[in-house]
Write a protein that holds these residues in place. Structure first.
Motif, short mmCIF file in Angstrom:
data_model
loop_
_atom_site.label_atom_id
_atom_site.label_comp_id
_atom_site.label_asym_id
_atom_site.label_seq_id
_atom_site.Cartn_x
_atom_site.Cartn_y
_atom_site.Cartn_z
N TYR A 1 5.82 -7.03 -1.11
CA TYR A 1 6.19 -8.41 -1.37
C TYR A 1 7.60 -8.48 -2.00
O TYR A 1 8.53 -7.93 -1.44
CB TYR A 1 5.12 -9.07 -2.25
CG TYR A 1 3.71 -8.72 -1.80
CD1 TYR A 1 3.25 -9.12 -0.53
CD2 TYR A 1 2.85 -7.97 -2.59
CE1 TYR A 1 1.98 -8.77 -0.09
CE2 TYR A 1 1.58 -7.62 -2.14
CZ TYR A 1 1.15 -8.03 -0.90
OH TYR A 1 -0.09 -7.68 -0.45
N ARG A 2 7.75 -9.10 -3.17
CA ARG A 2 9.05 -9.16 -3.84
C ARG A 2 9.08 -8.29 -5.09
O ARG A 2 9.94 -8.47 -5.96
CB ARG A 2 9.39 -10.61 -4.20
CG ARG A 2 9.51 -11.54 -3.00
CD ARG A 2 9.78 -12.96 -3.44
NE ARG A 2 9.86 -13.86 -2.28
CZ ARG A 2 9.98 -15.18 -2.36
NH1 ARG A 2 10.02 -15.76 -3.56
NH2 ARG A 2 10.05 -15.92 -1.28
N ASP A 3 8.16 -7.36 -5.17
CA ASP A 3 7.97 -6.59 -6.40
C ASP A 3 8.75 -5.27 -6.40
O ASP A 3 8.88 -4.61 -5.36
CB ASP A 3 6.49 -6.26 -6.60
CG ASP A 3 5.64 -7.52 -6.73
OD1 ASP A 3 6.17 -8.53 -7.22
OD2 ASP A 3 4.45 -7.47 -6.34
N TYR A 4 9.23 -4.93 -7.59
CA TYR A 4 9.92 -3.67 -7.82
C TYR A 4 9.29 -2.98 -9.04
O TYR A 4 8.56 -3.61 -9.81
CB TYR A 4 11.41 -3.90 -8.11
CG TYR A 4 12.20 -4.39 -6.92
CD1 TYR A 4 13.01 -3.53 -6.19
CD2 TYR A 4 12.14 -5.74 -6.53
CE1 TYR A 4 13.74 -3.99 -5.10
CE2 TYR A 4 12.87 -6.19 -5.44
CZ TYR A 4 13.66 -5.32 -4.74
OH TYR A 4 14.38 -5.77 -3.66
N ALA B 1 19.49 3.86 -7.18
CA ALA B 1 19.17 2.53 -7.67
C ALA B 1 18.46 2.65 -9.01
O ALA B 1 17.42 3.28 -9.12
CB ALA B 1 18.26 1.81 -6.67
N SER B 2 19.04 2.08 -10.06
CA SER B 2 18.48 2.12 -11.41
C SER B 2 18.23 0.71 -11.92
O SER B 2 18.81 -0.26 -11.42
CB SER B 2 19.44 2.83 -12.37
OG SER B 2 19.64 4.18 -11.98
N SER C 1 16.14 5.61 -15.24
CA SER C 1 15.34 4.43 -14.93
C SER C 1 15.36 4.14 -13.42
O SER C 1 15.67 3.03 -12.98
CB SER C 1 15.86 3.21 -15.70
OG SER C 1 14.96 2.13 -15.59
N ASN C 2 15.00 5.18 -12.66
CA ASN C 2 14.96 5.04 -11.20
C ASN C 2 14.18 3.80 -10.78
O ASN C 2 13.10 3.54 -11.30
CB ASN C 2 14.31 6.27 -10.57
CG ASN C 2 15.16 7.51 -10.66
OD1 ASN C 2 16.03 7.61 -11.51
ND2 ASN C 2 14.91 8.45 -9.77
N LEU C 3 14.73 3.08 -9.82
CA LEU C 3 14.11 1.85 -9.33
C LEU C 3 13.39 2.13 -8.01
O LEU C 3 13.87 2.92 -7.19
CB LEU C 3 15.20 0.80 -9.11
CG LEU C 3 14.80 -0.68 -9.08
CD1 LEU C 3 14.20 -1.10 -10.41
CD2 LEU C 3 16.03 -1.52 -8.76
N ILE D 1 0.84 -1.21 0.00
CA ILE D 1 0.00 0.00 0.00
C ILE D 1 0.87 1.25 0.00
O ILE D 1 0.63 2.19 -0.77
CB ILE D 1 -0.94 -0.01 1.22
CG1 ILE D 1 -1.94 -1.17 1.12
CG2 ILE D 1 -1.69 1.32 1.33
CD1 ILE D 1 -2.73 -1.40 2.39
N VAL D 2 1.87 1.26 0.85
CA VAL D 2 2.78 2.42 0.94
C VAL D 2 3.88 2.22 -0.10
O VAL D 2 5.01 1.84 0.22
CB VAL D 2 3.37 2.58 2.35
CG1 VAL D 2 4.18 3.86 2.45
CG2 VAL D 2 2.26 2.58 3.39
N SER D 3 3.54 2.48 -1.35
CA SER D 3 4.49 2.26 -2.45
C SER D 3 4.04 3.08 -3.65
O SER D 3 2.88 3.49 -3.71
CB SER D 3 4.56 0.77 -2.82
OG SER D 3 3.36 0.34 -3.44
N PRO D 4 4.92 3.32 -4.62
CA PRO D 4 6.32 2.89 -4.66
C PRO D 4 7.18 3.71 -3.71
O PRO D 4 6.87 4.86 -3.42
CB PRO D 4 6.71 3.13 -6.12
CG PRO D 4 5.85 4.29 -6.53
CD PRO D 4 4.54 4.09 -5.81
N ARG D 5 8.23 3.09 -3.21
CA ARG D 5 9.15 3.77 -2.32
C ARG D 5 10.53 3.83 -2.97
O ARG D 5 11.03 2.81 -3.45
CB ARG D 5 9.25 3.01 -0.97
CG ARG D 5 7.94 2.92 -0.23
CD ARG D 5 8.11 2.26 1.15
NE ARG D 5 8.76 0.96 1.08
CZ ARG D 5 8.15 -0.17 0.75
NH1 ARG D 5 6.87 -0.17 0.42
NH2 ARG D 5 8.81 -1.31 0.74
#
Length: 202
Positions: free
Chosen positions: A182-185, A80-81, A175-177, A19-23
């Motif tokens: 969960y395990r999602d980016y 992080a890219s 392409s900022n990451l 819910i608190v995303s993207p971070r």
């Protein structure tokens, strides 16, 4: 649905981080007393002020990054890219203290200008920081949450010319990451612009 976190959610996995995303990811490099570089990603990270430039990262437990930053008073935030996602993930390994994650992840240490910890040479941008505050937040019951929050002022900024477009930092080119739940980016592949409205009154 509605749930109270203290009573459980009834789902297969806690949805809070989703819910608190993207971070944005704070890819933090520090230096130990012995001079060994440390590198680790933190998804509880963000900027909190633009004047002065303040950023923070939050460590769930006394991990090396928070410990080294508190002891030395310095850290570097590396961007992080998408092209470094595998190396970023590798640097999250639960290696024993004293292991250099730069080496483990196959990354290059580049010297910083104003602080001792190195930056990641392969990154499109890096923020050199000096610690201004270290806090240990409490829960509602007044007991420690087991979290260490390190705040630092940005004293130096590195930007690759490849991600500067018409004098502006291009988040798509970089392409900022970002971290999701969960395990999602996610990686920035497009942006859109909106102009803030001006109140005209009656």
């Amino acid at each position: 649905m509605f749930y109270e976190p203290s009573k459980g959610h009834g789902l297969p996995h806690d949805p809070f981080k989703a819910i608190v995303s993207p971070r944005p990811i704070g890819w933090i490099s520090t230096l130990s007393h012995e001079g060994v570089a440390n590198l680790a990603p933190y998804s509880f990270f963000n900027a909190i002020s633009s004047n002065p430039h303040l950023v923070f990262f939050s460590s769930e437990g006394a991990k090396d990054s928070a410990t080294h930053a508190e002891e030395s008073g310095e850290f570097v935030v590396n961007l992080a890219s998408r092209h470094l996602a595998d190396q970023l993930n590798a640097s999250s390994v639960d290696a024993p203290r004293g292991v250099n994650e730069f080496d483990f992840a196959g990354l290059t240490e580049a010297p910083s200008k104003l602080v001792r910890p190195p930056r990641v040479a392969e990154c499109h941008a890096a923020l050199e920081c000096k610690v201004t505050e270290v806090r240990r937040p409490l829960g509602l019951d007044g007991s420690p949450a087991g979290v260490i929050v390190v705040t630092g002022e940005v004293v130096g900024v590195h930007i690759s010319e490849a991600v500067l477009k018409d004098g502006q930092f291009d988040a798509v080119a970089a392409s900022n990451l970002a971290r999701l739940g969960y395990r999602d980016y996610a990686a920035i592949t497009e942006t859109f612009e909106m102009t803030r409205p001006q109140w005209k009154g009656d």
